[in-house]
Design a protein around this motif. Structure first.
Motif, PDB file in Angstrom:
ATOM      1  N   LYS A  16       0.673  -1.545  -0.123  1.00 46.82           N
ATOM      2  CA  LYS A  16      -0.046   0.057   0.021  1.00 46.82           C
ATOM      3  C   LYS A  16       0.977   1.369   0.200  1.00 46.82           C
ATOM      4  O   LYS A  16       1.717   1.353   0.510  1.00 46.82           O
ATOM      5  CB  LYS A  16      -0.688   0.103   0.937  1.00 46.82           C
ATOM      6  CG  LYS A  16      -1.400  -0.924   1.232  1.00 46.82           C
ATOM      7  CD  LYS A  16      -2.273  -1.385   2.896  1.00 46.82           C
ATOM      8  CE  LYS A  16      -3.836  -2.706   2.751  1.00 46.82           C
ATOM      9  NZ  LYS A  16      -4.292  -3.109   3.794  1.00 46.82           N
ATOM     10  N   LEU A  21      -3.033  12.016   3.549  1.00 50.76           N
ATOM     11  CA  LEU A  21      -4.431  11.303   3.866  1.00 50.76           C
ATOM     12  C   LEU A  21      -5.305  13.306   4.586  1.00 50.76           C
ATOM     13  O   LEU A  21      -6.178  12.774   5.461  1.00 50.76           O
ATOM     14  CB  LEU A  21      -4.706  10.966   5.295  1.00 50.76           C
ATOM     15  CG  LEU A  21      -4.660   9.488   4.481  1.00 50.76           C
ATOM     16  CD1 LEU A  21      -4.020   8.531   5.777  1.00 50.76           C
ATOM     17  CD2 LEU A  21      -5.957   9.040   3.630  1.00 50.76           C
ATOM     18  N   ALA A  46      -9.222   4.848   4.443  1.00 49.70           N
ATOM     19  CA  ALA A  46      -8.398   4.658   5.155  1.00 49.70           C
ATOM     20  C   ALA A  46      -9.297   4.855   6.028  1.00 49.70           C
ATOM     21  O   ALA A  46     -10.928   5.313   5.637  1.00 49.70           O
ATOM     22  CB  ALA A  46      -7.734   5.924   4.905  1.00 49.70           C
ATOM     23  N   ARG A  48      -9.960   5.865  10.089  1.00 46.81           N
ATOM     24  CA  ARG A  48      -9.527   6.320  11.164  1.00 46.81           C
ATOM     25  C   ARG A  48     -10.610   7.123  12.814  1.00 46.81           C
ATOM     26  O   ARG A  48     -11.210   6.621  12.337  1.00 46.81           O
ATOM     27  CB  ARG A  48      -8.908   8.418  11.364  1.00 46.81           C
ATOM     28  CG  ARG A  48     -10.145   9.236  11.093  1.00 46.81           C
ATOM     29  CD  ARG A  48      -9.384  10.301  10.767  1.00 46.81           C
ATOM     30  NE  ARG A  48     -10.199  11.549  10.662  1.00 46.81           N
ATOM     31  CZ  ARG A  48      -9.670  12.453  10.370  1.00 46.81           C
ATOM     32  NH1 ARG A  48      -8.852  13.087  10.330  1.00 46.81           N
ATOM     33  NH2 ARG A  48     -11.117  13.732  10.269  1.00 46.81           N
ATOM     34  N   SER A  57      -4.110   5.720  11.028  1.00 55.77           N
ATOM     35  CA  SER A  57      -5.534   5.576   9.869  1.00 55.77           C
ATOM     36  C   SER A  57      -5.041   4.360   9.426  1.00 55.77           C
ATOM     37  O   SER A  57      -3.677   3.645   9.879  1.00 55.77           O
ATOM     38  CB  SER A  57      -5.445   6.725   9.229  1.00 55.77           C
ATOM     39  OG  SER A  57      -5.568   7.336   9.536  1.00 55.77           O
ATOM     40  N   ILE A  59      -5.277   1.546   6.831  1.00 55.57           N
ATOM     41  CA  ILE A  59      -5.639   1.824   5.447  1.00 55.57           C
ATOM     42  C   ILE A  59      -6.174   0.328   4.575  1.00 55.57           C
ATOM     43  O   ILE A  59      -5.324  -0.590   5.207  1.00 55.57           O
ATOM     44  CB  ILE A  59      -4.279   1.452   4.650  1.00 55.57           C
ATOM     45  CG1 ILE A  59      -3.647   2.744   5.384  1.00 55.57           C
ATOM     46  CG2 ILE A  59      -4.528   2.419   3.422  1.00 55.57           C
ATOM     47  CD1 ILE A  59      -4.322   4.262   4.985  1.00 55.57           C
TER      48      ILE A  59
END
Length: 80
Positions: A16, A21, A46, A48, A57, A59
């Motif tokens: 990833k 973000l 994402a 959080r 966060s 992913i």
């Protein structure tokens, strides 16, 4: 001394990208009162903690996200 995230080696199998973000369009749950927010960024999802937006966060790829949602709906993560 804290290590920069850019100097860390990725986990085995980590494929990833380092997503930006800070400009993500974060969305809360259906009632807007949940503790979790999600954003769709560059083909990834994402997630959080809404109460601590500066914390890391999670992913997910679309396949991982679908597995999480399907299993959550089926009660897989029910701790009661």
């Amino acid at each position: 001394m804290a290590e920069s995230t850019t100097s860390r080696q990725p986990f085995a199998g980590w494929d990833k990208p380092d997503l930006g973000l800070s400009e993500a369009d974060w969305r809360s749950g259906s009632q807007g009162a949940g503790d979790v927010q999600i954003a769709f960024v560059e083909g990834f999802i994402a997630m959080r903690n809404a109460g601590k937006p500066g914390s890391p966060s999670l992913i997910f790829t679309p396949v991982e996200w679908r597995a999480l949602v399907v299993n959550a709906r089926s009660g897989e993560f029910d701790l009661t």
